[in-house]
Design a protein around this motif. Structure first.
Motif, mmCIF file in Angstrom:
data_model
loop_
_atom_site.group_PDB
_atom_site.id
_atom_site.type_symbol
_atom_site.label_atom_id
_atom_site.label_comp_id
_atom_site.label_asym_id
_atom_site.label_seq_id
_atom_site.Cartn_x
_atom_site.Cartn_y
_atom_site.Cartn_z
ATOM 1 N N ALA A 49 11.834 -11.517 -2.139
ATOM 2 C CA ALA A 49 11.492 -12.257 -0.834
ATOM 3 C C ALA A 49 11.688 -11.161 0.232
ATOM 4 O O ALA A 49 10.538 -10.973 1.174
ATOM 5 N N ASN A 52 8.680 -8.616 0.180
ATOM 6 C CA ASN A 52 7.556 -9.222 0.289
ATOM 7 C C ASN A 52 7.189 -9.425 1.977
ATOM 8 O O ASN A 52 6.158 -9.101 2.392
ATOM 9 N N ARG A 53 8.409 -9.723 2.620
ATOM 10 C CA ARG A 53 8.217 -10.046 4.011
ATOM 11 C C ARG A 53 7.938 -8.683 4.453
ATOM 12 O O ARG A 53 7.165 -8.392 5.597
ATOM 13 N N GLU A 54 8.590 -7.419 4.108
ATOM 14 C CA GLU A 54 8.240 -6.298 4.845
ATOM 15 C C GLU A 54 6.838 -5.908 4.722
ATOM 16 O O GLU A 54 6.373 -5.269 5.608
ATOM 17 N N GLU A 56 4.320 -7.554 3.970
ATOM 18 C CA GLU A 56 3.279 -8.713 4.717
ATOM 19 C C GLU A 56 3.153 -8.224 5.936
ATOM 20 O O GLU A 56 1.915 -8.616 6.666
ATOM 21 N N GLY A 82 3.605 -12.775 -2.977
ATOM 22 C CA GLY A 82 3.381 -11.600 -2.034
ATOM 23 C C GLY A 82 2.120 -10.752 -1.865
ATOM 24 O O GLY A 82 1.240 -11.341 -2.710
#
Length: 235
Positions: A49, A52-54, A56, A82
């Motif tokens: 997670a 994926n945030r990075e 995105e 992602g």
């Protein structure tokens, strides 16, 4: 198609291991996995997670490439959803199914964690590289002596990211909604068998003459395969 290949190194590895890897038309992002463990524990799904945030927050087409431990972590990122257009998994274990094997692996990795945290660093590295599954000693690109300053994170990885805590993910690969290529070395009997069991033959690539560390044992063939796979998958 241009974009970025995000490369995840293996256990007791370094982002610099990927320094010699390149694919024409693609940028290569060498990810330092230890920074995710510098401050506190992090589960494998938690890592997926976080990565994926990075990603995105970036622009462009993104491809995920993970080797060994990095391959297991990559699977979690893919299963967390992602922004991945394609993925390449190398010499990775999809997860143990037997609870006894999981317990044994947790115990074994707890010993590795203690050696990484408290033992003589050179002795730890020598013992790690002497494992038969890794094959002949080979320079991967990064100077492992420099990892001494990251030994707490390295030790933590044996606890947080141990195969003994990983779910058996082989049955969940159909949930991954991007093209996937699974790579194994011809001489890496254990992981070749796992690859043949885990994915369809159309998804599997076997590096001729290579072992577990195939991105470095078959550098040119591996880079060529990745380029061709991405061209075919994303055209």
């Amino acid at each position: 198609m241009n974009g970025t290949i995000w490369c995840l190194h293996g256990a007791v590895g370094m982002a610099e291991d990927w320094k010699g890897f390149s694919v024409p038309g693609w940028a290569v992002k060498r990810v330092d996995l230890w920074r995710f463990l510098d401050c506190c524990p992090m589960s494998m799904p938690g890592f997926g997670a976080a990565l994926n945030r990075e990603v995105e927050a970036t622009e462009g087409v993104n491809v995920l490439l993970g080797y060994s431990m990095g391959g297991r972590l990559a699977l979690h990122a893919l299963l967390e959803g992602g922004p991945w257009a394609a993925a390449v998994i190398v010499s990775a274990h999809p997860g143990l199914e037997d609870e006894g094997e999981k317990a044994a692996r947790r115990a074994s990795d707890a010993e590795w964690a203690a050696k990484a945290l408290k033992g003589d660093w050179k002795s730890f590295l020598d013992e790690w590289n002497a494992q038969s599954v890794l094959g002949p000693a080979r320079e991967l690109g990064g100077n492992r002596q420099l990892l001494l300053q990251r030994r707490q994170a390295v030790a933590r990885s044996f606890m947080d990211w141990t195969l003994g805590e990983q779910q058996a993910l082989g049955g969940r690969l159909a949930e991954i909604d991007c093209p996937l290529r699974w790579c194994v070395g011809e001489r890496d009997a254990k992981f070749r068998a796992l690859g043949e069991k885990t994915v369809d033959s159309s998804q599997l690539w076997v590096a001729e003459g290579a072992g577990h560390r195939l991105p470095w044992e078959a550098r040119e063939a591996f880079a060529k395969m990745v380029g061709e796979f991405l061209e075919q998958a994303l055209s």
